[in-house]
Design an enzyme around this catalytic site. Structure first.
Site, PDB file in Angstrom:
ATOM      1  N   THR A   1       0.810  -1.218   0.000  1.00  0.00           N
ATOM      2  CA  THR A   1       0.000   0.000   0.000  1.00  0.00           C
ATOM      3  C   THR A   1       0.843   1.267   0.000  1.00  0.00           C
ATOM      4  OG1 THR A   1      -1.758  -1.171   1.160  1.00  0.00           O
ATOM      5  CG2 THR A   1      -1.838   1.230   1.224  1.00  0.00           C
ATOM      6  N   ASP A   2       1.947   1.272   0.742  1.00  0.00           N
ATOM      7  CA  ASP A   2       2.732   2.507   0.821  1.00  0.00           C
ATOM      8  C   ASP A   2       3.241   2.932  -0.555  1.00  0.00           C
ATOM      9  OD1 ASP A   2       4.440   0.315   0.788  1.00  0.00           O
ATOM     10  OD2 ASP A   2       5.738   1.036   2.406  1.00  0.00           O
TER      11      ASP A   2
END
EC number: 3.2.1.-
Length: 375
Positions: A138-139
């Site tokens: 996700t990052d």
């Protein structure tokens, strides 16, 4: 010379009277030096850092693509996100061209995930040679989305903004826990996984969430911002140090730090390789909770004889040496908050800009360059 000696003699004779003046002059000189150094950093060091980073870590291919080297023959979506952010912000400063960003953008497009035979806008979290891993992080996708917004506005390029919208929609589709209203750590941490309730603390990006809402008009991003900041604030309050862990578990009872080796390694529950980014991404937020979290952390760091490479949440140092990836975000937060009580941190942590970027540690180099671009 005789007049100078006489003045000096009179100052010594009346030292009690002159001491306050000398103190004020010393303070004034110190402040002047600090402003000069800060201005000098902005004028020269940052551009040199960008050039060094690009030379050492950006690999340009003959087909018009470019990727960020995180290890030999290896790229990560996180690294590509940093690279696209750095290129967009360097473009804002006049140091990068649209084609520099476009090359990185092409590589992202070429390495998107297919999930259940469905083409997505998420990027594969890792690529080694020609092998593309089949999950996301996700990052990295959050950084890519923010870079697309910056680049779209800078170069007046609608396709970047449209791609950001598509990517953000897929983040909400594949990387969102509807029960907790928080982002998961990747598409693999789904309802079938025990990691569905895991939060990466450095994924709390309040200014990015504001930008995502502004671009899409989707108020869900404001909810995510509110809820994730609340969880982070609760973690901050659990220890006098104010430090938060790399990972935390969310439950109906609240939120707790991960334990060692529950997720990725022995430092899962420490202020370490992931949590070190928290001051960097909270310092630009106008949210009161974000300010409180950062301020509490900086007060802890300002009391340390040396800021070292990671801490247990009780404040015990994990190592006896410094780390640019720890110090860089702290330095940036000090610059943003502009509080005199943290001037000692400005002095001690500015070492991250005094040497050439490391060409052997992708993470340190990326964070320091990102800090330089954000200032």
């Amino acid at each position: 010379m005789g007049k100078n000696k006489e003045v000096y003699r009179l100052m010594l004779k009346n030292k009690n009277r002159f001491t306050p003046i000398l103190i004020l002059l010393t303070i004034g000189l110190f402040i002047a030096i600090m402003f000069y150094v800060r201005g000098s950093n902005n004028r020269t060091l940052h551009r040199n850092l960008y050039r060094q980073w690009k030379e050492d870590y950006v690999v340009e291919e003959s087909d018009g693509k470019a990727w960020v080297k995180t290890a030999p023959r290896t790229s990560l979506s996180e690294g590509q996100g940093y690279g696209m952010l750095i290129a967009a912000m360097a473009g804002e400063k006049g140091w990068a061209k649209k084609e520099d960003f476009q090359r990185l953008y092409r590589f992202y497009l070429a390495n998107r995930l297919t999930i259940d035979d469905q083409q997505t806008e998420l990027m594969s979290w890792k690529q080694v040679d020609k092998k593309v891993y089949s999950t996301s992080a996700t990052d990295g996708d959050l950084y890519i989305a923010e870079s697309l917004i910056k680049a779209g506005k800078l170069w007046n390029e609608p396709k970047y903004l449209q791609q950001a919208k598509l990517l953000l929609a897929d983040i909400l589709r594949y990387d969102y826990n509807s029960a907790t209203q928080t982002l998961t750590v990747g598409d693999w941490a789904n309802k079938k996984s025990k990691y569905y309730y895991l939060m990466r603390t450095s994924d709390v990006l309040p200014t990015y969430f504001d930008d995502f809402h502004q671009l899409t008009g989707n108020s869900q991003w404001l909810t995510i911002k509110k809820v994730m900041l609340k969880k982070l604030y609760q973690l901050s309050k659990q220890h006098p140090s104010g430090l938060v862990p790399d990972f935390a578990w969310i439950s109906k009872k609240g939120v707790r730090p991960a334990k060692a080796n529950e997720v990725a390694g022995k430092n899962d529950g420490d202020y370490s390789g992931n949590a070190c980014r928290v001051p960097l991404f909270l310092a630009t937020s106008k949210d009161a909770r974000a300010k409180k979290i950062v301020t509490k952390m900086l007060r802890f760091f300002s009391k340390q004889k040396q800021v070292t490479a990671g801490y247990q949440l009780n404040g015990k140092a994990l190592n006896n040496y410094a780390s640019p990836s720890i110090s860089g975000p702290i330095f940036f937060a000090v610059q943003q908050l502009k509080k005199p009580e943290f001037d000692n941190l400005f002095v001690s942590q500015q070492y991250v800009f005094t040497n050439r970027l490391t060409d052997t540690n992708y993470y340190d180099a990326a964070l320091i360059t990102l800090v330089a671009m954000m200032e």
